[in-house]
Design a protein around this motif. Structure first.
Motif, mmCIF file in Angstrom:
data_model
loop_
_atom_site.group_PDB
_atom_site.id
_atom_site.type_symbol
_atom_site.label_atom_id
_atom_site.label_comp_id
_atom_site.label_asym_id
_atom_site.label_seq_id
_atom_site.Cartn_x
_atom_site.Cartn_y
_atom_site.Cartn_z
ATOM 1 N N ALA A 57 -8.105 6.619 0.875
ATOM 2 C CA ALA A 57 -8.057 5.154 0.808
ATOM 3 C C ALA A 57 -7.294 4.709 -0.435
ATOM 4 O O ALA A 57 -6.499 3.772 -0.389
ATOM 5 N N THR A 58 -7.520 5.418 -1.550
ATOM 6 C CA THR A 58 -6.775 5.090 -2.771
ATOM 7 C C THR A 58 -5.278 5.310 -2.553
ATOM 8 O O THR A 58 -4.446 4.498 -2.948
ATOM 9 N N HIS A 59 -4.946 6.451 -1.926
ATOM 10 C CA HIS A 59 -3.527 6.732 -1.646
ATOM 11 C C HIS A 59 -2.919 5.648 -0.778
ATOM 12 O O HIS A 59 -1.787 5.217 -0.995
ATOM 13 N N ALA A 60 -3.708 5.208 0.230
ATOM 14 C CA ALA A 60 -3.195 4.184 1.148
ATOM 15 C C ALA A 60 -2.895 2.901 0.382
ATOM 16 O O ALA A 60 -1.834 2.306 0.549
ATOM 17 N N ASP A 61 -3.832 2.520 -0.486
ATOM 18 C CA ASP A 61 -3.625 1.299 -1.269
ATOM 19 C C ASP A 61 -2.422 1.432 -2.198
ATOM 20 O O ASP A 61 -1.586 0.549 -2.293
ATOM 21 N N GLU A 62 -2.368 2.603 -2.886
ATOM 22 C CA GLU A 62 -1.262 2.831 -3.811
ATOM 23 C C GLU A 62 0.072 2.785 -3.095
ATOM 24 O O GLU A 62 1.011 2.137 -3.540
ATOM 25 N N ALA A 63 0.120 3.480 -1.952
ATOM 26 C CA ALA A 63 1.395 3.559 -1.219
ATOM 27 C C ALA A 63 1.788 2.183 -0.689
ATOM 28 O O ALA A 63 2.949 1.811 -0.739
ATOM 29 N N LEU A 132 -1.862 17.587 8.750
ATOM 30 C CA LEU A 132 -3.124 18.334 8.803
ATOM 31 C C LEU A 132 -3.292 19.204 7.565
ATOM 32 O O LEU A 132 -4.394 19.371 7.046
ATOM 33 N N ASN A 133 -2.158 19.771 7.128
ATOM 34 C CA ASN A 133 -2.154 20.551 5.908
ATOM 35 C C ASN A 133 -2.682 19.759 4.721
ATOM 36 O O ASN A 133 -3.432 20.248 3.894
ATOM 37 N N ASP A 134 -2.219 18.522 4.670
ATOM 38 C CA ASP A 134 -2.611 17.613 3.613
ATOM 39 C C ASP A 134 -4.128 17.421 3.626
ATOM 40 O O ASP A 134 -4.799 17.486 2.599
ATOM 41 N N GLN A 150 -5.460 16.834 -8.972
ATOM 42 C CA GLN A 150 -4.232 17.595 -9.112
ATOM 43 C C GLN A 150 -2.979 16.771 -9.303
ATOM 44 O O GLN A 150 -1.916 17.129 -8.831
ATOM 45 N N SER A 151 -3.120 15.662 -9.992
ATOM 46 C CA SER A 151 -1.914 14.929 -10.328
ATOM 47 C C SER A 151 -1.149 15.778 -11.325
ATOM 48 O O SER A 151 -1.726 16.350 -12.240
ATOM 49 N N LEU A 152 0.124 15.884 -11.104
ATOM 50 C CA LEU A 152 0.928 16.656 -12.028
ATOM 51 C C LEU A 152 1.042 15.868 -13.318
ATOM 52 O O LEU A 152 1.467 14.726 -13.307
ATOM 53 N N PRO A 167 2.636 14.604 2.357
ATOM 54 C CA PRO A 167 2.917 13.198 2.080
ATOM 55 C C PRO A 167 2.181 12.679 0.853
ATOM 56 O O PRO A 167 2.757 11.942 0.042
ATOM 57 N N SER A 168 0.926 13.098 0.669
ATOM 58 C CA SER A 168 0.198 12.545 -0.481
ATOM 59 C C SER A 168 0.732 13.111 -1.789
ATOM 60 O O SER A 168 0.781 12.416 -2.795
ATOM 61 N N GLN A 169 1.168 14.378 -1.772
ATOM 62 C CA GLN A 169 1.787 14.927 -2.986
ATOM 63 C C GLN A 169 3.070 14.166 -3.314
ATOM 64 O O GLN A 169 3.347 13.858 -4.463
#
Lengths: 584, 112
Positions: A57-63, A132-134, A150-152, A167-169
């Motif tokens: 959900a955070t990723h969705a908002d950020e993206a 699916l990998n994600d 795992q944020s770089l 995609p999330s990476q």
């Protein structure tokens, strides 16, 4: 030095030290659980699912916030996937009945599903296995309890190399430090590729196995325009990439200087420099860089990175945006040039898998094969034409009958619009690409039936020299400076001059400064180049006289080896730019 | 499971004299979006039926899928042009069916 070729999915050139992301960072040791621990393990699994959902959900908002709702939707879909009742039931079943650890169960179920997708016929669905990998990685990470996200953490510029990026990476890459990325797998329609484009960092995917040849830390060049990745480049390659980086840096200064003025040679001959674009918003980039119109709008990109066929309104809105950016300048819209290297997912059924797609159903042939799609585009072009100076151009014309057929469809469309009383302009200039040798040979005849020619050098070279431009094995046969190419261009330019119609050069060749004097010497007065190249090309033209250009063309046409011509042209342009710098 | 062949809804109501809404609705739909039922369309279907207190199935010939499961629906391999039968059973079936039909008709509002 190692050069790899892949699929260019996001433009730009960058060089920086390599950072290799491991293939699998997540290890777990426990494979089975005790019977009395089942409830606890199920609880742990459900907690991991809900943590993963929260993270998505955070990723969705950020993206959505950073890139737009369209990109957020990718993660919304991931969220639904994470709550898929059958997937969850299958995992829980393995935990309860087989006493597997949640880690093993998650990995087994998700990898099995990913393989199922990979086995499907539809390439578009195959690429969804990465999604699916994600999810698998997300669940395993949360199960491990190390909620590191795992944020770089980066402090200096790097180029990311990986087997694959999810995609999330990709969405979390920080463009401040990540200068580019390159992956072994992936395709042009993957979500990863789409996100790279939105982030505006150069990216190349589908390079094939190469990570074992990289130790990390060595300098890598990623060329997101050409699809090349150079590992440990030699001095010349590094210089070339630094040069393009440098010209990017100094561009602001030069842009200001050049943007307002039209372009004249040193002896005051007007040379029009137009921009090539793929997407409507690039028209603005062109204008900012001093383009005097759009010489080539590659409309097939309207079909890329989307799931459905664009509607007439989609076409119309895209053309409107371009013509509104250049309301009083020419905008040349090329009709769909699909096929061969550009097959959108939605149209895979149209293109059978023949071994020689470059000679198959592509470009104007596709449009004439399915006239409904063609008419939809032509309607939008004629409707948008009332707002400015729009011209239509047919690609890959190889015979007069083909040209006449395309023109007759255009007439039909104009009649339809008239009948339906829809505002449009029917009398727009009609031109054609000269990129098939047969069209070049028949140029005098074609010149009587069109208002302008545009020479597409990329295809012209590949068809004239019978060398696939995307096949590294025959790269040395694909030679822009081949005397046969020079003669062909000369022939077309002369036919156009005789019929008093305009001729533009719009392939990659004319974005290369060394060929510009030659083209001018052959009598070409319009060039259409990639937006980034406009300032440099205009600068060069200002330092050139038509007399000098003519001399260069005459000398070059007396040479009979590509290598000789290439060196000569390069030498001339170097001399010219050296004197140019002294003047300033 | 037999497949309905009629083009319109096949609404079954086991108690004819009671004017309640039918509890089982079956309708044929056509996959019109160019890339078929892949991740994004399937997730929209899943989101639409998630809160529904009943069963929703998609049939492609004799193959069936639980509409609440993205993976199940993806594996129907429904490409553009595939005819599917939707079967909704439970309270509010007609209303849900209308929403599902709309999703297919709107081609899942892809890429707007």
């Amino acid at each position: 030095m190692l050069v790899k070729r892949g699929i260019a999915v996001s433009p730009g050139v960058a060089s920086a030290p390599a950072l290799v992301l491991g293939r699998d960072l997540l290890q777990f040791s426990r494979k089975s659980i005790r019977p009395d621990a089942v409830d606890r393990e199920i609880g742990r699994f459900r907690q991991a699912v809900s943590d993963t959902c929260a993270e998505i959900a955070t990723h969705a908002d950020e993206a959505s916030a950073r890139l737009g709702d369209k990109y957020g939707a990718i993660f919304q879909a991931h969220m639904e996937l994470a709550q898929d009742p059958l997937l969850l039931a299958e995992v829980e079943q393995l935990i309860v009945k087989q006493l597997w650890s949640p880690e093993l169960a998650v990995q087994t179920v998700l990898q099995k599903q990913a393989r199922t997708l990979e086995a499907l016929d539809n390439p578009y669905l195959k690429e969804r296995a990465v999604d699916l990998n994600d999810l698998e990685r997300g669940l395993l990470r949360h199960l491990s309890g190390k909620d590191t996200n795992q944020s770089l953490v980066l402090t200096e510029p790097v180029i990311i190399l990986a087997h694959n990026l999810t995609p999330s990476q990709t969405a979390r890459l920080d463009p401040k430090f990540v200068k580019a990325f390159a992956t072994e797998v992936g395709g042009p329609t993957s979500h990863t590729a789409i996100l790279a484009g939105a982030l505006e960092i150069p990216a190349v995917v589908g390079l094939g196995s190469f990570l074992h040849q990289v130790s990390g830390g060595e300098v890598v060049i990623v060329d997101g325009d050409e699809g090349n990745v150079i590992i440990a480049p030699d001095e010349a390659a590094l210089k070339a990439s630094e040069k393009s980086a440098r010209s990017q840096k100094s561009k602001d200064l030069r842009l200001k200087k050049l943007s307002e003025k039209d372009c004249y040679t040193a002896d005051n001959v007007r040379i029009a420099v137009y921009g090539n674009i793929e997407f409507p918003h690039e028209a603005l980039h062109c204008r900012e860089r001093g383009a005097e119109g759009i010489g080539l709008y590659r409309t097939e990109f309207l079909y890329m990175n989307r799931e459905d066929e664009p509607s007439e309104e989609d076409h119309y809105n895209a053309y409107l945006e371009v013509v509104q950016t250049f309301p009083d300048r020419p905008v040349v819209i090329r009709t769909l040039d699909l096929g061969a290297d550009k097959v959108p997912g939605m149209m895979e059924s149209v293109f059978s898998d023949f071994t020689n797609p470059e000679l198959g159903l592509r470009s104007i042939r596709v449009s004439l094969h399915d006239k409904e799609r063609f008419k939809k585009q032509l309607r939008a072009i004629l409707r948008a034409a009332v707002h400015g100076d729009i011209r239509v151009m047919f690609p890959l014309i190889s015979s007069l009958s083909e040209l006449r057929e395309a023109k007759s469809v255009l007439r039909d469309v104009a009649e339809d619009l008239l009948e339906e009383q829809i505002t449009h302009r029917a009398d727009i200039p009609v031109g054609m690409m000269v990129e098939v040798p047969s069209a070049a040979l028949m140029a005098s005849e074609f010149a009587k039936e069109v208002s302008f020619f545009s020479i597409g050098t990329n295809d012209l070279i590949q068809y004239t020299l019978a060398a696939d431009r995307s096949d590294p094995a025959v790269a040395r046969y694909y030679n822009s400076a081949d005397p046969a190419i020079l003669r062909t261009i000369k022939m077309v330019a002369e036919a156009a001059a005789k019929a008093k119609i305009g001729v533009t050069i719009c392939g990659q060749m004319c974005s290369d400064p060394r060929f510009v004097p030659l083209f001018l010497g052959l009598g070409i007065e319009r060039l259409s180049v990639t937006p980034q190249a406009i300032p440099e090309i205009k600068d060069l033209i200002r330092h050139l006289t038509t007399r000098k250009a003519w001399e260069i063309a005459v000398q070059a046409s007396e040479m009979d080896l590509a290598r000789e011509i290439d060196q000569f042209l390069l030498g001339e342009v170097k001399k010219m730019l050296a004197t140019g710098d002294e003047e300033e | 499971m037999p497949v309905a062949t009629g083009s319109d809804s096949l609404e079954m109501n086991n108690s004819n004299h009671i004017p309640t809404e039918p509890s089982l609705v079956r309708r044929e739909v056509l996959v019109k979006n160019a890339n078929g039922l892949h991740l994004l369309p399937c997730s929209l279907i899943a989101r639409t039926v998630k809160e529904f207190d009943g069963t929703v199935k998609l049939f492609r010939g004799s193959q069936s899928a639980n509409a609440k499961s993205i993976m199940d629906v993806i594996q129907l391999g429904a490409v553009c042009g595939t005819e599917l039968v939707i079967e909704v059973e439970g309270h509010g079936a007609s209303e849900l069916m209308d929403r599902l039909e709309q999703l297919f008709a709107d081609e899942f509002m892809t890429d707007r």
